[in-house]
Design an enzyme around this catalytic site. Structure first.
Site, mmCIF file in Angstrom:
data_model
loop_
_atom_site.group_PDB
_atom_site.id
_atom_site.type_symbol
_atom_site.label_atom_id
_atom_site.label_comp_id
_atom_site.label_asym_id
_atom_site.label_seq_id
_atom_site.Cartn_x
_atom_site.Cartn_y
_atom_site.Cartn_z
ATOM 1 N N ASP A 11 0.831 -1.203 0.000
ATOM 2 C CA ASP A 11 0.000 0.000 0.000
ATOM 3 C C ASP A 11 0.863 1.250 0.000
ATOM 4 O O ASP A 11 1.467 1.604 1.016
ATOM 5 C CB ASP A 11 -0.928 -0.002 1.208
ATOM 6 C CG ASP A 11 -1.873 1.192 1.200
ATOM 7 O OD1 ASP A 11 -2.161 1.699 0.107
ATOM 8 O OD2 ASP A 11 -2.302 1.622 2.277
ATOM 9 N N ASP A 20 -1.080 5.134 -6.939
ATOM 10 C CA ASP A 20 -1.499 4.318 -5.796
ATOM 11 C C ASP A 20 -1.513 2.841 -6.164
ATOM 12 O O ASP A 20 -2.086 2.451 -7.180
ATOM 13 C CB ASP A 20 -2.888 4.754 -5.332
ATOM 14 C CG ASP A 20 -3.337 4.001 -4.093
ATOM 15 O OD1 ASP A 20 -2.534 3.876 -3.157
ATOM 16 O OD2 ASP A 20 -4.487 3.525 -4.066
#
Length: 444
Positions: A104, A314
């Site tokens: 992440d 992301d």
């Protein structure tokens, strides 16, 4: 997502020393897509799986754009295979327990479920038991690591007790537990001591299958920041074909590697209000070799005064989202080219996608080419499989249906998701304040 993320010596003056055993020049981490590890059942239909994944993806995007700035970690569906995240294989503790952690770039804390657990969701593999690790140590409440947390807590002993962490997510999911240090083991028998991590004792919500999270954001306690004294503040990954069952095409590497001549670099921007995220200055799009017009450049720009807007790269968000006027201009330009090529646009929407087509026997590779443009002349030419996505709506000849795989963002923040990054080597070079994209990076 609303609607695809930094251990040794001093981590920022705040963090204690962590040690590596004869560290190599780079730190290599095996990476796997969820479906390669936990393939959907043979009876699962592509259309239903897609709808489930998109629903989970929407929750992830929602966490990124939350106005409080607190929710920078991924949210996953409660049923396996409902989202498109990628896992890193890491060993935790002494002796080592293998853990599949979600990569992440939008959060900082490394955490995993721990036994005994007051409440744990079902994960694949063994739950880590810190009582069996000789290198596990609780972090005191008075420590710099504890003060680096956004929401630190203390045991009943006050500042002299152990530190506790809490992270919450946009859909109500959360993880709470003890802040600690332990050894992490990586590929090629490389390990790092004294890594600050969260030992989750109460984990609720939609994290299914993963053992926890590997936060590689830009904050003080992310894994990329913790390893920076030994490997430099630079890492890269390549996320392999999400439809492949291969477990060898993806990777995550900390440290500087030989630079590919095909790498296109653009400036890495910072947002003081969202310091964990990796922002880029996106200049627009091209479709079919022509620049897309009809939207305001300000739509994709970061406003440093308010912290709103901008474009982030992301790993946890699957589908890219752009400000509504920019998305509409991109969609319309694509639609005009697709129509000219004889692709019949389907009536209505498919899930979140509002530009779907019947190729009528034409190969998906005939889709109008799309290029993402960034400041400094950096371009990211997407292969068709990264934006012209196969659909299955249960209709006849569904195998010929494809949708333009982007969405509109109504919350200010635009995101380049992992479907569009697929197959690119993506370099997060914080030292030189840049991000690079190299095509065909998984085989380089």
């Amino acid at each position: 997502m609303a609607p695809l993320k930094t251990l040794l010596l001093v981590v920022v003056v705040l963090l204690p020393v962590a040690n590596a055993c004869q560290p190599p020049r780079t730190l290599h981490v095996p990476v796997f897509h969820r479906d390669a590890l936990f393939p959907p059942p043979p009876s699962a239909k592509r259309g239903s799986l897609l709808r489930q994944r998109l629903a989970a993806d929407a929750a992830r995007y929602a966490s990124l754009v939350d106005a409080t700035g607190r929710l920078h970690s991924p949210v996953f569906s409660g049923i396996p295979f409902e989202s498109g995240e990628y896992f890193a294989l890491v060993g935790v503790g002494t002796p080592s327990t293998k853990a599949m952690l979600v990569i992440d770039t939008g959060s900082d804390l490394v955490w995993l479920q721990c036994s005994p657990c007051r409440h744990c969701y079902a994960q694949k593999g063994q739950v880590f038991d810190p009582r069996r690790s000789s290198t596990y140590r609780r972090v005191p409440c008075s420590s710099p690591q504890c003060r680096a947390l956004r929401f630190p807590g203390c045991d009943s002993g006050g500042s002299g007790g152990g530190c506790r962490y809490m992270v919450a997510y946009g859909d109500g999911s959360s993880s709470t537990g003890d802040l600690a240090t332990d050894k992490l083991a990586f590929a090629n028998y490389t390990y790092i001591n004294n890594v600050t991590l969260g030992c989750g004792r109460d984990n609720e919500g939609l994290f299914d299958s993963a053992a926890g999270l590997l936060g590689v954001g830009r904050g003080k306690i992310s894994i990329s920041t913790q390893v920076a004294p030994a490997y430099g503040n630079v890492f890269e990954y390549c996320l392999g074909d999400r439809t492949s069952r291969s477990t060898h095409s993806s990777y995550l590497v900390f440290g500087r590697t030989p630079e590919l001549t095909s790498t296109a670099f653009t400036a890495l921007l910072s947002n003081p209000r969202r310091p964990s995220l990796y922002y880029v200055d996106m200049a627009g799009f091209s479709v079919g070799g022509e620049r897309v017009t009809g939207f305001s450049n300000a739509s994709l720009a970061l406003d440093p005064a308010t912290g709103r807007g901008g474009v982030v790269v992301d790993s946890g968000t699957a589908i890219s989202r752009f400000a509504r006027d920019a998305y509409a201009a991109l969609r319309d330009a694509f639609d005009a080219r697709a129509h000219a090529a004889g692709m019949r646009k389907l009536a209505g929407e498919y899930s979140v996608f509002d530009a779907c087509y019947d190729l009528r026997g034409r190969p998906a590779a005939s889709a109008p080419p799309i290029v993402l443009h960034f400041a400094g002349g950096a371009d990211m030419a997407l292969p068709p499989e990264n934006y012209f996505l196969p659909m299955d709506g249960g209709r006849r000849r569904a195998s010929s249906y494809r949708c333009l795989g982007f969405e509109a963002a109504d919350d200010g923040l635009s995101v380049i998701g992992n479907v569009q990054q697929q197959g690119f080597r993506v370099v997060f070079d914080v030292e030189k304040e840049r991000i690079g994209f190299a095509p065909n990076g998984c085989t380089s």
